[in-house]
Design a protein around this motif. Structure first.
Motif, PDB file in Angstrom:
ATOM      1  N   UNK A  96       0.813  -1.227   0.000  1.00 30.63           N
ATOM      2  CA  UNK A  96       0.000   0.000   0.000  1.00 30.63           C
ATOM      3  C   UNK A  96       0.845   1.275   0.000  1.00 30.63           C
ATOM      4  N   UNK A  97       2.111   1.168   0.411  1.00 31.24           N
ATOM      5  CA  UNK A  97       2.985   2.354   0.424  1.00 31.24           C
ATOM      6  C   UNK A  97       3.804   2.505  -0.848  1.00 31.24           C
ATOM      7  N   UNK A  98       3.507   1.683  -1.879  1.00 31.33           N
ATOM      8  CA  UNK A  98       4.291   1.718  -3.112  1.00 31.33           C
ATOM      9  C   UNK A  98       3.485   2.216  -4.318  1.00 31.33           C
ATOM     10  N   UNK A  99       2.353   2.829  -4.085  1.00 35.38           N
ATOM     11  CA  UNK A  99       1.476   3.234  -5.192  1.00 35.38           C
ATOM     12  C   UNK A  99       2.177   4.145  -6.183  1.00 35.38           C
ATOM     13  N   UNK A 100       3.030   5.054  -5.694  1.00 37.28           N
ATOM     14  CA  UNK A 100       3.667   6.030  -6.569  1.00 37.28           C
ATOM     15  C   UNK A 100       5.083   5.631  -6.985  1.00 37.28           C
ATOM     16  N   UNK A 101       5.482   4.408  -6.632  1.00 36.18           N
ATOM     17  CA  UNK A 101       6.814   3.925  -7.003  1.00 36.18           C
ATOM     18  C   UNK A 101       6.797   3.354  -8.419  1.00 36.18           C
ATOM     19  N   UNK A 102       7.946   3.427  -9.082  1.00 36.01           N
ATOM     20  CA  UNK A 102       8.097   2.836 -10.403  1.00 36.01           C
ATOM     21  C   UNK A 102       8.717   1.438 -10.250  1.00 36.01           C
ATOM     22  N   UNK A 103       8.489   0.549 -11.219  1.00 34.27           N
ATOM     23  CA  UNK A 103       9.005  -0.817 -11.090  1.00 34.27           C
ATOM     24  C   UNK A 103      10.490  -0.906 -10.764  1.00 34.27           C
ATOM     25  N   UNK A 104      11.301  -0.025 -11.348  1.00 33.91           N
ATOM     26  CA  UNK A 104      12.744  -0.083 -11.106  1.00 33.91           C
ATOM     27  C   UNK A 104      13.105   0.186  -9.649  1.00 33.91           C
ATOM     28  N   UNK A 105      12.179   0.761  -8.900  1.00 29.95           N
ATOM     29  CA  UNK A 105      12.417   1.077  -7.498  1.00 29.95           C
ATOM     30  C   UNK A 105      12.040  -0.087  -6.581  1.00 29.95           C
ATOM     31  N   UNK A 106      11.543  -1.186  -7.148  1.00 26.38           N
ATOM     32  CA  UNK A 106      11.036  -2.307  -6.361  1.00 26.38           C
ATOM     33  C   UNK A 106      11.929  -3.535  -6.513  1.00 26.38           C
ATOM     34  N   UNK A 107      11.891  -4.404  -5.513  1.00 29.76           N
ATOM     35  CA  UNK A 107      12.549  -5.697  -5.622  1.00 29.76           C
ATOM     36  C   UNK A 107      11.756  -6.591  -6.568  1.00 29.76           C
ATOM     37  N   UNK A 108      12.345  -7.710  -6.963  1.00 28.94           N
ATOM     38  CA  UNK A 108      11.635  -8.630  -7.840  1.00 28.94           C
ATOM     39  C   UNK A 108      10.357  -9.155  -7.210  1.00 28.94           C
ATOM     40  N   UNK A 109      10.408  -9.474  -5.922  1.00 30.07           N
ATOM     41  CA  UNK A 109       9.212  -9.957  -5.243  1.00 30.07           C
ATOM     42  C   UNK A 109       8.119  -8.915  -5.204  1.00 30.07           C
ATOM     43  N   UNK A 110       8.515  -7.672  -4.974  1.00 37.65           N
ATOM     44  CA  UNK A 110       7.528  -6.590  -4.973  1.00 37.65           C
ATOM     45  C   UNK A 110       6.932  -6.387  -6.357  1.00 37.65           C
TER      46      UNK A 110
END
Length: 250
Positions: A136-150
């Motif tokens: 819920x805290x990743x709504x404004x994040x881009x894919x490159x900012x996330x781990x593979x699991x995320x």
């Protein structure tokens, strides 16, 4: 919810599926396991119309996706075909998120552009799905900012956003390390507890054992065995399957 009858799929002279038949009941989680190249992913791609069958019949929630009439494969007109395909949500080995869109935008793009949902409703549903997958805290994040699991959890939320009747998972953890695999399998387990209908291709045996209502074993384009998870893992008599399972024992 899903009926597959005598489906074959040929790639040139190679027969990837050899008369596969199965059913999935509403609310059931069915895991498909077997060696690489046995036809598991090809079956999912036929169910989602990413591949066209060579013969056979597929019915999704009462709608015929494809049937064979007088020896000829028959699909419905394009508009009807798209409507039927929207009854399935697909999660792939690779996450396939749009890199230039935020997580929220990745989840809302299909509801807005294909389902023509109201923007406020689409965003509200995306927020709900992000909470469901623990992001819920990743709504404004881009894919490159996330781990593979995320990223894979966002992909699950995106597939759920079209409110599918059945979820198809094509080895959703194969690109992840063990720690990230646990993130994704826990989300899928949560979906199983909510009685979401699922067909899951996986190499995670413990995950299949604990989440699936039923296990199907693929070998050389055919289903050669199946049964409840307890029967399959605890009382297996097929020597080929016992050899396969022994490779996953700790």
């Amino acid at each position: 919810m899903l009926t597959v009858e005598n489906v074959t799929k040929r790639f040139g002279g190679f027969e990837a599926l050899k008369g596969v038949s199965l059913t999935v009941e509403r609310g059931e989680a069915v895991a498909i396991i077997g060696s690489s190249g046995s036809g598991k992913s090809t079956l999912l791609r036929c169910i989602n119309d990413l591949e066209r069958v060579s013969s056979g019949r597929i019915v999704i929630d009462g709608d015929t996706l494809v049937e064979t009439v007088d020896g000829a494969v028959k699909y419905p007109p394009e508009k009807e075909l798209r409507r039927i395909c929207m009854k399935t949500g697909m999660v792939f080995q690779q996450f396939n998120l749009f890199p230039h869109l935020t997580c929220l935008e990745n989840i809302t793009i299909a509801p807005l552009q294909i389902l023509k949902q109201n923007r406020a409703d689409a965003i509200a549903n995306a927020d709900r799905l992000l909470r469901l997958v623990g992001l819920e805290n990743k709504a404004d994040s881009y894919p490159a900012m996330l781990s593979g699991g995320q990223q894979q959890r966002v992909a699950i939320a995106r597939a759920l956003a079209i409110d599918p009747q059945i979820m198809l998972f094509d080895e959703p953890t194969s690109a992840l390390d063990p720690e990230l695999t646990a993130e994704v399998t826990s989300v899928i387990a949560k979906l199983a507890q909510q009685d979401i209908t699922m067909l899951i291709v996986t190499h995670e045996m413990e995950f299949a054992r604990t989440v699936a209502d039923r296990i199907l074993f693929f070998e050389d384009g055919e289903i050669i065995a199946g049964g409840s998870a307890a029967e399959f893992f605890e009382s297996q008599q097929n020597d080929r399957i016992k050899r396969f399972l022994s490779g996953f024992q700790k």
